[in-house]
Design a protein around this motif. Structure first.
Motif, mmCIF file in Angstrom:
data_model
loop_
_atom_site.group_PDB
_atom_site.id
_atom_site.type_symbol
_atom_site.label_atom_id
_atom_site.label_comp_id
_atom_site.label_asym_id
_atom_site.label_seq_id
_atom_site.Cartn_x
_atom_site.Cartn_y
_atom_site.Cartn_z
ATOM 1 N N ASP A 63 0.968 -1.206 -0.048
ATOM 2 C CA ASP A 63 -0.070 0.157 0.067
ATOM 3 C C ASP A 63 0.806 1.188 -0.242
ATOM 4 N N PRO A 64 0.971 1.832 -1.135
ATOM 5 C CA PRO A 64 1.875 3.238 -1.294
ATOM 6 C C PRO A 64 1.260 4.363 -0.468
ATOM 7 N N LEU A 65 -0.040 4.457 -0.161
ATOM 8 C CA LEU A 65 -0.615 5.625 0.659
ATOM 9 C C LEU A 65 -0.875 5.597 2.107
ATOM 10 N N LEU A 66 -0.454 4.707 2.845
ATOM 11 C CA LEU A 66 -0.635 4.642 4.217
ATOM 12 C C LEU A 66 -0.214 5.994 4.794
ATOM 13 N N LYS A 67 -1.051 6.721 5.722
ATOM 14 C CA LYS A 67 -0.875 7.879 6.216
ATOM 15 C C LYS A 67 -0.945 7.898 7.918
ATOM 16 N N ASP A 68 -0.547 8.646 8.494
ATOM 17 C CA ASP A 68 -0.722 8.834 10.021
ATOM 18 C C ASP A 68 -1.995 8.497 10.452
ATOM 19 N N SER A 69 -2.740 9.099 9.659
ATOM 20 C CA SER A 69 -4.544 8.905 10.012
ATOM 21 C C SER A 69 -4.912 7.582 9.917
ATOM 22 N N ASP A 70 -4.244 6.760 9.043
ATOM 23 C CA ASP A 70 -4.666 5.353 8.841
ATOM 24 C C ASP A 70 -4.175 4.731 10.230
ATOM 25 N N LEU A 71 -2.950 5.038 10.540
ATOM 26 C CA LEU A 71 -2.308 4.327 11.871
ATOM 27 C C LEU A 71 -3.577 4.422 13.125
ATOM 28 N N ASP A 72 -3.920 5.633 13.065
ATOM 29 C CA ASP A 72 -4.847 5.775 14.063
ATOM 30 C C ASP A 72 -6.113 5.174 13.940
ATOM 31 N N VAL A 73 -6.567 4.977 12.757
ATOM 32 C CA VAL A 73 -7.782 4.082 12.701
ATOM 33 C C VAL A 73 -7.312 2.522 12.740
ATOM 34 N N ILE A 74 -6.075 2.210 12.254
ATOM 35 C CA ILE A 74 -5.687 1.059 12.875
ATOM 36 C C ILE A 74 -5.531 0.545 14.295
ATOM 37 N N SER B 34 -6.471 -0.400 1.343
ATOM 38 C CA SER B 34 -5.996 0.682 0.700
ATOM 39 C C SER B 34 -7.329 1.228 0.022
ATOM 40 N N LYS B 35 -7.110 2.606 -0.502
ATOM 41 C CA LYS B 35 -8.048 3.192 -1.458
ATOM 42 C C LYS B 35 -8.162 2.398 -2.667
ATOM 43 N N PRO B 36 -9.204 2.379 -3.456
ATOM 44 C CA PRO B 36 -9.095 1.490 -5.092
ATOM 45 C C PRO B 36 -7.855 2.105 -5.720
ATOM 46 N N LEU B 37 -7.315 1.081 -6.462
ATOM 47 C CA LEU B 37 -6.366 1.184 -7.484
ATOM 48 C C LEU B 37 -6.540 2.586 -8.214
ATOM 49 N N ASP B 38 -7.544 2.562 -8.879
ATOM 50 C CA ASP B 38 -7.807 3.778 -9.816
ATOM 51 C C ASP B 38 -7.614 5.326 -9.115
ATOM 52 N N SER B 39 -8.057 5.325 -7.857
ATOM 53 C CA SER B 39 -7.815 6.466 -7.062
ATOM 54 C C SER B 39 -6.296 6.890 -6.435
ATOM 55 N N ILE B 40 -5.648 5.613 -6.471
ATOM 56 C CA ILE B 40 -3.907 5.727 -6.351
ATOM 57 C C ILE B 40 -3.334 6.085 -7.617
ATOM 58 N N LEU B 41 -3.898 5.418 -8.617
ATOM 59 C CA LEU B 41 -3.279 5.675 -9.893
ATOM 60 C C LEU B 41 -3.214 7.270 -10.459
ATOM 61 N N LYS B 42 -4.476 7.757 -10.163
ATOM 62 C CA LYS B 42 -4.839 9.244 -10.301
ATOM 63 C C LYS B 42 -4.036 10.211 -9.490
ATOM 64 N N TYR B 43 -3.813 9.964 -8.450
ATOM 65 C CA TYR B 43 -2.991 10.536 -7.422
ATOM 66 C C TYR B 43 -1.379 10.408 -7.841
ATOM 67 N N MET B 44 -1.050 9.474 -8.221
ATOM 68 C CA MET B 44 0.328 9.203 -8.779
ATOM 69 C C MET B 44 0.641 9.977 -9.993
ATOM 70 N N ASN B 45 -0.191 10.004 -11.018
ATOM 71 C CA ASN B 45 0.044 10.774 -12.247
ATOM 72 C C ASN B 45 -0.104 12.304 -11.926
ATOM 73 N N LEU B 46 -1.032 12.716 -10.970
ATOM 74 C CA LEU B 46 -1.272 14.110 -10.604
ATOM 75 C C LEU B 46 0.205 14.586 -10.013
ATOM 76 N N GLU B 47 0.575 13.729 -8.893
ATOM 77 C CA GLU B 47 1.824 14.186 -8.506
ATOM 78 C C GLU B 47 3.120 13.777 -9.035
ATOM 79 N N SER B 48 2.950 12.913 -9.840
ATOM 80 C CA SER B 48 4.133 12.275 -10.592
ATOM 81 C C SER B 48 5.026 11.531 -9.585
ATOM 82 N N SER B 49 4.556 10.801 -8.755
ATOM 83 C CA SER B 49 5.203 10.094 -7.502
ATOM 84 C C SER B 49 5.844 8.910 -8.046
ATOM 85 N N ASN B 50 7.188 9.092 -7.819
ATOM 86 C CA ASN B 50 8.075 7.979 -8.128
ATOM 87 C C ASN B 50 7.739 6.566 -7.207
#
Length: 420
Positions: free
Chosen positions: A87-98, A245-261
């Motif tokens: 999962d490439p988009l785990l955040k601090d807020s996710d740790l709180d949920v977990i 995680s969020k669905p793949l299409d949401s992750i891919l959209k963010y990846m391309n918007l931010e150009s995340s390596n």
């Protein structure tokens, strides 16, 4: 009009070639299955971040758009294990949920906290990522367990509170501004004042994740006695919780918007792990090329990563057109594919090609001495342009690309010299 356009193209190409700069492009009508214009479209060049289009296409073919990455939490005796699958988009807020969920499940204490990251092999970087870039935030280590996209952005507002990302901050006076992480403490050296900030990659992302999780659990009344690092998951460990995680299409959209390596590389390695049960670079690229071959794409290109940051990548514009042609055969897939690319006015196209807002879906690329752009106009005209080897301000060459897109792809007047 065609004659004048031809003269303009000839003049542009001659100017670039005379200064030692290489250009390669192709514009293609997907509906009529015909080439509109091209110049050495088989010429292999460093693609830069437009390579993420190839990773995007393959990920949607392998996983489908609603796929989610899962992070598993196991209990063995009184120990807690984290087993990630990228999962490439785990955040601090996710740790709180977990942490809240683990508390709700009735757990109050663990003696030790481990991770098992064997979903990927131990290599952190693909070939062709230069050593002098590995301290930059755009080149973090690529591991299956990562928090906050593998980077820290530490600003002064966190320093007086002495906490950041569930870690402690300690300021140390020094002549050089730098950082060091020791267990759950960030040591910041230098004159760190209100105008200071640090953005840096997490060199040991798994350890950072564990310490952050330990502190998040503590805040939710679950005690962990010690963070212990890597340990292979015991066969008889019990699964207690799965975080999706969020669905793949949401992750891919963010990846391309931010150009995340980082996201591109984690997805590439996940493709290798999914198909060959081994998330190393070689198997991941082999898996990607296998999918492309089955889709009718010529795989006679050189690829070492999924993001385009590697200087060893060599791919032709024609390869991208073959990908669009394959996607175009399936109307539903084609729309899903285009929807995760970038429109003018957002992401890396925020200030470019505004005349094509609502018509263009694309991906930009930039490396030292390379600029590129690929995409589709009006769900019909596919194109790819790569300019390589210049020794000037890259904005000049972005403007050239934008003008080519406007003239050849959209039949519009070229943009003004400042690119607006």
């Amino acid at each position: 009009m065609i004659f004048l356009l031809s003269l303009s193209l000839d003049s542009l190409i001659n100017e670039l070639e005379n200064e030692g700069t290489t250009i390669s492009f192709i514009f293609y009508d997907l509906k009529n299955d015909s080439t509109i214009a091209q110049y050495y479209p088989n010429r292999r060049l460093p693609p830069a971040s437009i390579q993420k289009v190839i990773t995007t296409f393959t990920a949607l073919k392998v996983f489908k758009k609603n796929f989610s990455f899962k992070t598993y939490f196991f209990r063995f005796k009184d120990e807690l294990y984290v087993f990630p699958n990228g999962d490439p988009l785990l955040k601090d807020s996710d740790l709180d949920v977990i942490s809240k969920k683990i508390y709700e499940l009735g757990y109050r204490k663990f003696s030790k906290l481990y991770y098992d990251d064997s979903y990927f092999t131990k290599s952190k970087y693909p070939k062709g990522w230069f050593w002098d870039e590995l301290d930059e935030s755009y080149a973090p280590p690529i591991r299956p367990l990562v928090l906050n996209e593998g980077i820290f952005t530490l600003t002064y507002k966190f320093a007086p509170k002495h906490n950041f990302n569930n870690l402690y901050v300690k300021l140390i006076k020094s002549n050089v501004l730098k950082y060091e992480i020791i267990s759950d403490t960030i040591l910041v050296y230098g004159d760190f004042n209100r105008n200071s900030s640090l953005t840096f990659p997490q060199k040991e992302p798994e350890q950072f994740f564990l310490w952050s999780l330990k502190n998040a659990l503590y805040k939710n009344n679950v005690i962990v006695d010690s963070v212990s690092g890597f340990k292979e998951l015991p066969d008889d460990a019990i699964l207690i919780y799965t975080y999706e995680s969020k669905p793949l299409d949401s992750i891919l959209k963010y990846m391309n918007l931010e150009s995340s390596n980082l996201i591109a590389e984690m997805i590439l390695r996940s493709i290798g792990a999914w198909i060959y049960s081994r998330g190393d670079w070689e198997n991941s690229i082999r898996a990607l090329k296998r999918i492309l071959y089955l889709e009718g794409v010529d795989t006679n290109f050189i690829m070492y990563d999924g993001s385009g940051l590697s200087r060893y990548n060599l791919i032709s514009p024609k390869t991208f057109i073959q990908i669009y042609k394959s996607a175009y055969k399936d109307e539903s897939f084609f729309k899903d594919f285009l929807n995760v690319l970038v429109e003018p006015g957002e992401g890396t196209l925020k200030d470019r090609l505004k005349q094509l807002k609502g018509r263009l879906k694309a991906k930009t690329g930039t490396l030292r001495n390379t600029v590129s752009l690929t995409g589709v106009i009006d769900e019909r005209i596919a194109f790819c342009i790569i300019i390589y080897g210049f020794n000037n301000n890259p904005q000049k060459y972005r403007n050239i690309i934008d003008n080519l897109v406007l003239m050849l792809g959209a039949g519009l007047e070229p943009a003004s010299p400042n690119g607006q």
